[in-house]
Design a protein around this motif. Structure first.
Motif, PDB file in Angstrom:
ATOM      1  N   GLU A 139       0.850  -1.190   0.000  1.00 17.02           N
ATOM      2  CA  GLU A 139       0.000   0.000   0.000  1.00 17.02           C
ATOM      3  C   GLU A 139       0.883   1.235   0.000  1.00 17.02           C
ATOM      4  OE1 GLU A 139      -3.898   1.812   2.323  1.00 17.02           O
ATOM      5  OE2 GLU A 139      -2.591   0.416   3.380  1.00 17.02           O
ATOM      6  N   TRP A 140       0.431   2.260  -0.729  1.00 17.67           N
ATOM      7  CA  TRP A 140       1.160   3.528  -0.822  1.00 17.67           C
ATOM      8  C   TRP A 140       0.304   4.644  -0.234  1.00 17.67           C
ATOM      9  CZ3 TRP A 140       6.152   3.686  -2.629  1.00 17.67           C
ATOM     10  CH2 TRP A 140       6.603   2.530  -3.270  1.00 17.67           C
ATOM     11  N   ALA A 186      -3.858  10.811   1.363  1.00 19.04           N
ATOM     12  CA  ALA A 186      -4.306   9.950   0.268  1.00 19.04           C
ATOM     13  C   ALA A 186      -3.633   8.594   0.419  1.00 19.04           C
ATOM     14  CB  ALA A 186      -3.971  10.550  -1.093  1.00 19.04           C
ATOM     15  N   ARG A 187      -4.341   7.525   0.047  1.00 18.79           N
ATOM     16  CA  ARG A 187      -3.767   6.188   0.120  1.00 18.79           C
ATOM     17  C   ARG A 187      -4.321   5.321  -1.000  1.00 18.79           C
ATOM     18  NH1 ARG A 187      -5.523   4.242   5.973  1.00 18.79           N
ATOM     19  NH2 ARG A 187      -3.987   2.602   5.471  1.00 18.79           N
ATOM     20  N   SER A 188      -3.530   4.357  -1.409  1.00 11.72           N
ATOM     21  CA  SER A 188      -3.897   3.529  -2.559  1.00 11.72           C
ATOM     22  C   SER A 188      -4.791   2.364  -2.196  1.00 11.72           C
ATOM     23  CB  SER A 188      -2.630   2.974  -3.213  1.00 11.72           C
ATOM     24  OG  SER A 188      -1.959   2.070  -2.333  1.00 11.72           O
ATOM     25  N   THR A 206       1.254   0.899 -11.856  1.00 11.46           N
ATOM     26  CA  THR A 206       1.459   2.343 -11.765  1.00 11.46           C
ATOM     27  C   THR A 206       0.311   2.918 -10.952  1.00 11.46           C
ATOM     28  OG1 THR A 206       2.604   2.433 -13.888  1.00 11.46           O
ATOM     29  CG2 THR A 206       1.729   4.493 -13.020  1.00 11.46           C
ATOM     30  N   THR A 207       0.627   3.434  -9.790  1.00 13.27           N
ATOM     31  CA  THR A 207      -0.377   3.889  -8.832  1.00 13.27           C
ATOM     32  C   THR A 207      -0.414   5.402  -8.799  1.00 13.27           C
ATOM     33  OG1 THR A 207       0.038   1.918  -7.480  1.00 13.27           O
ATOM     34  CG2 THR A 207      -1.121   3.736  -6.428  1.00 13.27           C
ATOM     35  N   SER A 208      -1.616   5.982  -8.917  1.00 14.31           N
ATOM     36  CA  SER A 208      -1.799   7.432  -8.832  1.00 14.31           C
ATOM     37  C   SER A 208      -2.679   7.758  -7.635  1.00 14.31           C
ATOM     38  CB  SER A 208      -2.440   7.979 -10.118  1.00 14.31           C
ATOM     39  OG  SER A 208      -1.578   7.818 -11.218  1.00 14.31           O
ATOM     40  N   MET A 209      -2.261   8.758  -6.864  1.00 18.36           N
ATOM     41  CA  MET A 209      -3.010   9.147  -5.665  1.00 18.36           C
ATOM     42  C   MET A 209      -3.219  10.661  -5.649  1.00 18.36           C
ATOM     43  SD  MET A 209      -1.140   6.735  -2.812  1.00 18.36           S
ATOM     44  CE  MET A 209       0.477   7.225  -3.412  1.00 18.36           C
ATOM     45  N   PRO A 210      -4.348  11.143  -6.172  1.00 16.84           N
ATOM     46  CA  PRO A 210      -4.634  12.588  -6.105  1.00 16.84           C
ATOM     47  C   PRO A 210      -5.040  12.990  -4.695  1.00 16.84           C
ATOM     48  CG  PRO A 210      -6.458  11.406  -7.111  1.00 16.84           C
ATOM     49  CD  PRO A 210      -5.377  10.383  -6.878  1.00 16.84           C
ATOM     50  N   TRP A 259       5.270   3.815   2.025  1.00 23.11           N
ATOM     51  CA  TRP A 259       4.760   2.509   1.611  1.00 23.11           C
ATOM     52  C   TRP A 259       4.756   1.559   2.798  1.00 23.11           C
ATOM     53  CZ3 TRP A 259       8.022  -1.717   2.199  1.00 23.11           C
ATOM     54  CH2 TRP A 259       9.376  -1.424   2.414  1.00 23.11           C
ATOM     55  N   GLN A 260       3.893   0.561   2.709  1.00 20.50           N
ATOM     56  CA  GLN A 260       3.908  -0.540   3.662  1.00 20.50           C
ATOM     57  C   GLN A 260       3.557  -1.824   2.922  1.00 20.50           C
ATOM     58  OE1 GLN A 260       1.043  -0.031   6.809  1.00 20.50           O
ATOM     59  NE2 GLN A 260      -0.520   0.833   5.463  1.00 20.50           N
TER      60      GLN A 260
END
Length: 241
Positions: A167-168, A178-180, A189-193, A209-210
């Motif tokens: 998780e990011w 914000a978290r993924s 490819t992870t985007s977090m607005p 990250w975890q």
């Protein structure tokens, strides 16, 4: 403020209309917020001497590239580290490899800037009262190994470990904004607005990250493929009040 007079005078035989009393309040607030137009200009004329010049932007080069551009009504702040640009070779070769079985890492949130070659990746700038709107993008992979878990009696194979995830999160001054969510092992490819209010103070925007890896592989030892980071990018717009 240029006063706007009521369109309907108040007399003994006139009905009171709310706009008769309230028309100047919103107009004043609109002017304070910068709403100047042909019908709502300051008493004095606006001359060149009244307009402040733009502040110079700052280019950031090296293993992390970026640009800081504080302007008159808003500021832009951006940093990037990519396997295709900042010292990397191609999109298939990771910048950073974390061996989740051997390397030192926490079960909680881990700062990306604590890793070697990422120490200058945080966005650090002086914000003005208003809001922050931005996005963090990370290209990463938590492996694609196949493990045989302890279901021998059922003869069931468990691809990649059922309990693996990464998780990011994006933090502004150590507050998670914000978290993924937990993402199973894959190239992703992870985007977090994010969007948050902010005061006039120093700001640090960082990515963390975890991860979780399997503890029940056939050898009895913790298993989990490497966490690979190919690129990351963070941008923020500070809109002033």
């Amino acid at each position: 403020m240029s006063k706007i007079f009521t369109q309907q005078p108040i007399g003994a035989s006139y009905a009171a209309k709310p706009e008769t009393f309230n028309i100047n309040g919103p107009t004043l607030i609109n002017e304070i917020n910068g709403g100047l137009d042909g019908n709502n200009l300051p008493v004095k004329s606006v001359e060149t001497s009244h307009i402040a010049g733009s502040r110079p932007y700052t280019d950031i080069a090296g293993s992390v590239s970026g640009k800081y551009a504080p302007l008159q009504t808003q500021g832009y702040f951006w940093k990037r580290r990519s396997s295709s640009f900042e010292g990397g070779t191609d999109v298939w070769t990771p910048i950073t490899t974390i061996d989740l079985k051997v390397d030192d890492w926490s079960r909680g949130w881990n700062k990306l800037s604590n890793l070697t070659s990422w120490t200058t990746f945080d966005l650090d700038f002086d914000a003005l009262d208003g809001s922050l709107v931005g996005c963090a993008n990370i290209d990463w992979q938590h492996g694609t190994d196949t493990l045989l878990c302890r279901f021998e009696e059922l003869n069931i194979s468990s691809p990649r470990g059922n309990d693996w995830w990464t998780e990011w999160g994006v933090f502004v001054n150590d507050v998670l904004v914000a978290r993924s969510g937990k993402i199973p092992p894959k190239r992703h490819t992870t985007s977090m607005p994010f969007s948050v209010p902010v005061g006039s103070n120093s700001i640090t925007v960082d990515i963390r990250w975890q991860s979780n890896i399997s503890d029940y592989a056939t050898t009895g030892l913790p298993h989990g493929s490497e966490l690979l980071i190919f690129s990351a990018e963070t941008w923020v717009r500070n809109t002033y009040r």
